[in-house]
Design an enzyme around this catalytic site. Structure first.
Site, PDB file in Angstrom:
ATOM      1  N   HIS A  72       0.858  -1.297   0.042  1.00 53.19           N
ATOM      2  CA  HIS A  72       0.040   0.091   0.162  1.00 53.19           C
ATOM      3  C   HIS A  72       0.945   1.135   0.009  1.00 53.19           C
ATOM      4  O   HIS A  72       1.734   1.296   0.748  1.00 53.19           O
ATOM      5  CB  HIS A  72      -0.870  -0.032   1.264  1.00 53.19           C
ATOM      6  CG  HIS A  72      -2.307  -0.750   0.928  1.00 53.19           C
ATOM      7  ND1 HIS A  72      -3.279  -0.546   1.748  1.00 53.19           N
ATOM      8  CD2 HIS A  72      -2.322  -1.856   0.365  1.00 53.19           C
ATOM      9  CE1 HIS A  72      -4.112  -1.276   1.339  1.00 53.19           C
ATOM     10  NE2 HIS A  72      -3.571  -2.193   0.578  1.00 53.19           N
ATOM     11  N   TYR A 201      -9.304   5.587   7.105  1.00 51.33           N
ATOM     12  CA  TYR A 201      -9.489   6.167   8.773  1.00 51.33           C
ATOM     13  C   TYR A 201     -10.236   7.101   8.755  1.00 51.33           C
ATOM     14  O   TYR A 201     -10.202   8.282   8.313  1.00 51.33           O
ATOM     15  CB  TYR A 201      -8.123   6.436   9.225  1.00 51.33           C
ATOM     16  CG  TYR A 201      -6.820   5.490   9.544  1.00 51.33           C
ATOM     17  CD1 TYR A 201      -6.073   5.162   8.346  1.00 51.33           C
ATOM     18  CD2 TYR A 201      -6.667   5.027  10.470  1.00 51.33           C
ATOM     19  CE1 TYR A 201      -5.206   4.272   8.430  1.00 51.33           C
ATOM     20  CE2 TYR A 201      -5.797   3.998  10.777  1.00 51.33           C
ATOM     21  CZ  TYR A 201      -4.987   3.433   9.685  1.00 51.33           C
ATOM     22  OH  TYR A 201      -3.885   2.806   9.732  1.00 51.33           O
ATOM     23  N   PRO A 293      -3.789   0.625  18.641  1.00 52.11           N
ATOM     24  CA  PRO A 293      -3.497   0.070  17.106  1.00 52.11           C
ATOM     25  C   PRO A 293      -3.866   1.215  16.173  1.00 52.11           C
ATOM     26  O   PRO A 293      -3.515   0.814  14.936  1.00 52.11           O
ATOM     27  CB  PRO A 293      -4.671  -1.096  17.214  1.00 52.11           C
ATOM     28  CG  PRO A 293      -5.759  -0.806  18.222  1.00 52.11           C
ATOM     29  CD  PRO A 293      -5.054  -0.084  19.133  1.00 52.11           C
ATOM     30  N   LYS A 297       1.024   0.258  14.796  1.00 55.31           N
ATOM     31  CA  LYS A 297       2.571   0.122  15.372  1.00 55.31           C
ATOM     32  C   LYS A 297       2.820  -1.147  16.264  1.00 55.31           C
ATOM     33  O   LYS A 297       4.175  -1.514  16.573  1.00 55.31           O
ATOM     34  CB  LYS A 297       3.120   1.298  16.182  1.00 55.31           C
ATOM     35  CG  LYS A 297       3.182   2.622  15.360  1.00 55.31           C
ATOM     36  CD  LYS A 297       4.281   2.515  14.503  1.00 55.31           C
ATOM     37  CE  LYS A 297       3.963   3.580  13.372  1.00 55.31           C
ATOM     38  NZ  LYS A 297       4.309   2.816  12.042  1.00 55.31           N
ATOM     39  N   TYR A 385       4.159   6.563   9.923  1.00 54.52           N
ATOM     40  CA  TYR A 385       3.288   5.660   9.423  1.00 54.52           C
ATOM     41  C   TYR A 385       3.824   4.428   8.978  1.00 54.52           C
ATOM     42  O   TYR A 385       3.936   3.370   9.138  1.00 54.52           O
ATOM     43  CB  TYR A 385       1.936   6.265   8.725  1.00 54.52           C
ATOM     44  CG  TYR A 385       1.012   5.100   8.274  1.00 54.52           C
ATOM     45  CD1 TYR A 385       1.006   4.123   7.297  1.00 54.52           C
ATOM     46  CD2 TYR A 385      -0.209   4.970   9.302  1.00 54.52           C
ATOM     47  CE1 TYR A 385       0.036   3.303   7.305  1.00 54.52           C
ATOM     48  CE2 TYR A 385      -1.175   4.006   9.325  1.00 54.52           C
ATOM     49  CZ  TYR A 385      -1.112   3.033   8.049  1.00 54.52           C
ATOM     50  OH  TYR A 385      -2.011   2.192   7.964  1.00 54.52           O
TER      51      TYR A 385
HETATM   52  P1  FAS Z   1       1.428 -11.582  21.834  1.00 61.32           P
HETATM   53  O1  FAS Z   1       0.560 -10.916  22.944  1.00 61.32           O
HETATM   54  O2  FAS Z   1       1.034 -11.487  20.418  1.00 61.32           O
HETATM   55  O3  FAS Z   1       2.159 -13.034  22.221  1.00 61.32           O
HETATM   56  C1  FAS Z   1       2.271 -13.377  23.358  1.00 61.32           C
HETATM   57  C2  FAS Z   1       2.198 -14.906  23.499  1.00 61.32           C
HETATM   58  O4  FAS Z   1       2.836 -15.413  24.898  1.00 61.32           O
HETATM   59  C3  FAS Z   1       0.794 -15.360  23.476  1.00 61.32           C
HETATM   60  O5  FAS Z   1       0.645 -16.322  22.390  1.00 61.32           O
HETATM   61  C4  FAS Z   1       0.416 -15.904  25.020  1.00 61.32           C
HETATM   62  O6  FAS Z   1      -0.481 -16.891  24.934  1.00 61.32           O
HETATM   63  C5  FAS Z   1       1.684 -16.215  25.443  1.00 61.32           C
HETATM   64  N1  FAS Z   1       2.020 -16.153  26.861  1.00 61.32           N
HETATM   65  C6  FAS Z   1       1.412 -15.298  27.834  1.00 61.32           C
HETATM   66  N2  FAS Z   1       1.484 -15.684  28.990  1.00 61.32           N
HETATM   67  C7  FAS Z   1       2.405 -16.737  29.029  1.00 61.32           C
HETATM   68  C8  FAS Z   1       2.856 -17.576  29.803  1.00 61.32           C
HETATM   69  N3  FAS Z   1       2.775 -17.176  31.185  1.00 61.32           N
HETATM   70  N4  FAS Z   1       3.544 -18.630  29.376  1.00 61.32           N
HETATM   71  C9  FAS Z   1       3.828 -18.940  28.220  1.00 61.32           C
HETATM   72  N5  FAS Z   1       3.423 -18.150  27.273  1.00 61.32           N
HETATM   73  C10 FAS Z   1       2.533 -17.242  27.688  1.00 61.32           C
HETATM   74  N6  FAS Z   1      -1.447  -4.230  16.684  1.00 61.32           N
HETATM   75  C11 FAS Z   1      -1.263  -3.604  15.583  1.00 61.32           C
HETATM   76  O7  FAS Z   1      -0.351  -2.986  14.985  1.00 61.32           O
HETATM   77  N7  FAS Z   1      -2.907  -3.545  14.925  1.00 61.32           N
HETATM   78  C12 FAS Z   1      -3.837  -3.975  15.448  1.00 61.32           C
HETATM   79  O8  FAS Z   1      -4.889  -3.956  14.826  1.00 61.32           O
HETATM   80  C13 FAS Z   1      -3.596  -4.568  16.606  1.00 61.32           C
HETATM   81  N8  FAS Z   1      -4.737  -5.237  17.096  1.00 61.32           N
HETATM   82  C14 FAS Z   1      -4.483  -5.847  18.406  1.00 61.32           C
HETATM   83  C15 FAS Z   1      -5.749  -6.372  19.156  1.00 61.32           C
HETATM   84  C16 FAS Z   1      -5.720  -6.904  20.266  1.00 61.32           C
HETATM   85  C17 FAS Z   1      -6.863  -7.631  21.065  1.00 61.32           C
HETATM   86  C18 FAS Z   1      -4.286  -7.194  21.056  1.00 61.32           C
HETATM   87  C19 FAS Z   1      -4.233  -7.760  22.313  1.00 61.32           C
HETATM   88  C20 FAS Z   1      -3.349  -6.694  20.380  1.00 61.32           C
HETATM   89  C21 FAS Z   1      -3.445  -5.961  19.169  1.00 61.32           C
HETATM   90  N9  FAS Z   1      -2.302  -5.401  18.335  1.00 61.32           N
HETATM   91  C22 FAS Z   1      -2.450  -4.768  17.059  1.00 61.32           C
HETATM   92  C23 FAS Z   1      -0.957  -5.535  18.926  1.00 61.32           C
HETATM   93  C24 FAS Z   1      -0.442  -7.033  18.733  1.00 61.32           C
HETATM   94  O9  FAS Z   1      -0.515  -7.059  17.347  1.00 61.32           O
HETATM   95  C25 FAS Z   1       0.838  -6.882  19.351  1.00 61.32           C
HETATM   96  O10 FAS Z   1       1.675  -6.045  19.077  1.00 61.32           O
HETATM   97  C26 FAS Z   1       1.501  -8.482  18.814  1.00 61.32           C
HETATM   98  O11 FAS Z   1       0.713  -9.461  19.000  1.00 61.32           O
HETATM   99  C27 FAS Z   1       2.656  -8.503  19.565  1.00 61.32           C
HETATM  100  O12 FAS Z   1       3.310  -9.705  19.535  1.00 61.32           O
HETATM  101  P2  FAS Z   1       3.731 -10.193  20.941  1.00 61.32           P
HETATM  102  O13 FAS Z   1       4.658  -9.491  21.528  1.00 61.32           O
HETATM  103  O14 FAS Z   1       4.314 -11.910  20.285  1.00 61.32           O
HETATM  104  O15 FAS Z   1       2.748 -10.521  21.955  1.00 61.32           O
HETATM  105  C1  PHB Z   2      -5.938  -4.068  11.007  1.00 59.59           C
HETATM  106  O1  PHB Z   2      -5.913  -4.258   9.825  1.00 59.59           O
HETATM  107  O2  PHB Z   2      -6.193  -4.624  11.885  1.00 59.59           O
HETATM  108  C2  PHB Z   2      -5.348  -2.912  11.134  1.00 59.59           C
HETATM  109  C3  PHB Z   2      -4.824  -1.790  10.215  1.00 59.59           C
HETATM  110  C4  PHB Z   2      -4.302  -0.552  10.522  1.00 59.59           C
HETATM  111  C5  PHB Z   2      -4.457  -0.163  11.764  1.00 59.59           C
HETATM  112  C6  PHB Z   2      -4.944  -0.868  12.837  1.00 59.59           C
HETATM  113  C7  PHB Z   2      -5.373  -2.247  12.414  1.00 59.59           C
HETATM  114  O3  PHB Z   2      -4.035   1.078  12.096  1.00 59.59           O
END
Ligand code: FAS
Ligand code: PHB
Length: 390
Positions: A72, A201, A293, A297, A385
């Site tokens: 994009h 957005y 989000p 980032k 961005y």
């Molecule tokens: P994660 O949370 O993905 O992974 C951590 C892992 O550790 C999980 O699999 C968990 O099960 C495991 N874990 C936890 N406790 C443990 C323990 N005690 N023992 C063993 N394992 C354990 N980012 C964006 O850029 N755009 C978005 O739209 C976006 N939407 C999101 C929506 C939600 C609901 C959440 C929670 C996050 C969102 N994020 C988004 C951010 C997300 O993408 C994170 O930045 C990304 O998952 C980070 O990855 P990890 O650091 O691996 O953490």
């Molecule tokens: C998504 O596709 O989940 C998404 C994209 C852009 C954002 C946040 C979430 O800024």
């Protein structure tokens, strides 16, 4: 059991770290408390910076991303009923982002790890970390009803916001900075063609909305909702009706609706834990920081932490140098706080704040009008961005 680096968590941070360490010849074991299917079922990020796609290529897992991902070069800002394109490509001297879901990144990393026969313990119970302030850290966990001990040189806390690693740091050794936003994002995934070829957005008087995508046939939409809302209280029809009210006439007309494949509400917070190193335990990704989000980032900051951590461990094992591990926390935090600032700024600009009052919308309208009229202002948005240089 013994390994060089014990990685807690098989999200994108843990899996990417494991892959980069494997490429560097450093033994590692991943302990994950959920099943692989559960990890893949979580619908999260969708936009990857060039730094992240380069890192996935370096890890040897970029092939499908380049085949199926969507490059994009811009996105639309919708306010006052009109859309304005932010031309990332021209504003940043040719940079772009890749739209490729976190689920697919995780799937590619899991497949690579399995193909390399690397040890991953899924459904590891009661994981605990010990003696990370000594030369001989240990991880203990349950599996199949038996207790296991993993001796290691280092522990990488890639266990997300609710993980055990940061929670195991002695009181007073970590400083936490947090801002919780008074709203969440209600997200829907649907097998419908995206409403537009780029992301939209929207800042509407009813609240924020985001039109994103996963492919030419799969879309991801979000609407801002009060924290009191529950996803189960929203029918698909109610969601599509609310989304339409926040879009411009053209998008309203073009929107293709369909049954939700996934529907969830994500809370929004800004959070940073300092430092990110505690003796021989290092935090990476959501274990150390969370961004709202809006600026896409979260996953990208996690990838940069992992880049720095894998090079620090590589330096330690191949050059017997502590420089990388000693500098890790400071190096990550410099980038993290810039990502936190951008995510907070973009969230503050695009959402309705309950206590914002009538003046809140007027100030946002003025800043949005300035943003799309000023090349300097839109360049600042664009360079954040696509991801600031390393
Ligand atoms: P994660 O949370 O993905 O992974 C951590 C892992 O550790 C999980 O699999 C968990 O099960 C495991 N874990 C936890 N406790 C443990 C323990 N005690 N023992 C063993 N394992 C354990 N980012 C964006 O850029 N755009 C978005 O739209 C976006 N939407 C999101 C929506 C939600 C609901 C959440 C929670 C996050 C969102 N994020 C988004 C951010 C997300 O993408 C994170 O930045 C990304 O998952 C980070 O990855 P990890 O650091 O691996 O953490
Ligand atoms: C998504 O596709 O989940 C998404 C994209 C852009 C954002 C946040 C979430 O800024």
């Amino acid at each position: 059991m013994r390994t060089q680096v014990a990685i807690i968590g098989a999200g994108p941070s843990g899996l990417l770290l494991g892959q980069l360490l494997h490429k560097a010849g450093i033994a590692n074991v991943i302990l994950e408390r959920q099943s692989a299917d559960y990890v893949l079922s979580r619908i999260r990020a969708g936009v990857l910076e060039q730094v992240t796609t380069d890192l996935l290529d370096e890890a040897g897992v970029g092939t499908r991303m380049h085949q199926e991902g969507l490059p994009h070069t811009g996105f639309d800002l919708l306010f006052g009923g009109e859309r304005h394109r932010i031309d990332l490509h021209s504003l940043t001297g040719g940079q772009q982002v890749m739209v490729y879901g976190q689920t697919e990144v995780t799937r590619d990393l899991m497949a690579a790890r399995q193909a390399a026969g690397l040890p991953t313990v899924y459904q590891a119970g009661d994981v605990s970390v010990h003696d990370f302030d000594t030369q001989h850290p240990q991880v203990r966990y349950q599996q199949d009803g038996a207790w296991h001990t993993l001796d290691c040189d280092f522990i990488a806390g890639c266990d997300g916001f609710h993980g055990v690693c940061r929670a195991s740091v002695p009181e007073g050794a970590v400083t936490e900075y947090e801002k919780v936003y008074p709203f969440g994002w209600l997200g829907v995934l649907s097998d419908t063609p995206p409403v537009h070829h780029e992301l939209i957005y929207a800042n509407s008087t009813r609240g924020f909305a985001l039109c994103s995508q996963r492919s030419a046939t799969r879309s991801r939409y979000y609407v801002q909702v009060p924290l009191t809302e529950k996803a189960e209280n929203w029918s698909d029809e109610a969601f599509w009706h609310e989304l339409r009210q926040r879009l411009d006439p053209e998008a309203r007309e073009t929107l293709v609706t369909g049954p939700s494949l996934e529907k969830s509400i994500a809370p929004l917070r800004s959070f940073v834990a300092e430092p990110m190193r505690f003796g021989r335990m290092f935090l990476a990704g959501d274990a150390a920081h969370i961004v709202p989000p809006t600026g896409a980032k979260g996953l990208n900051l996690a990838a940069t932490d992992v880049k720095y951590l894998s090079s620090a461990f590589t330096e330690y094992y191949t050059e017997r140098s502590n420089a990388g591990i000693d500098h890790y926390s400071q190096r990550c935090l410099q980038r993290i706080w810039k990502g936190e600032r951008f995510s907070w700024w973009f969230t503050s600009l695009m959402h309705r704040f309950p206590d914002g009052g009538a003046i809140g919308q007027k100030l946002q309208d003025a800043e949005l009008a300035y943003l799309v009229q000023s090349k300097a202002a839109s360049t600042a948005l664009a360079e954040n961005y696509v991801g600031l240089p390393l």
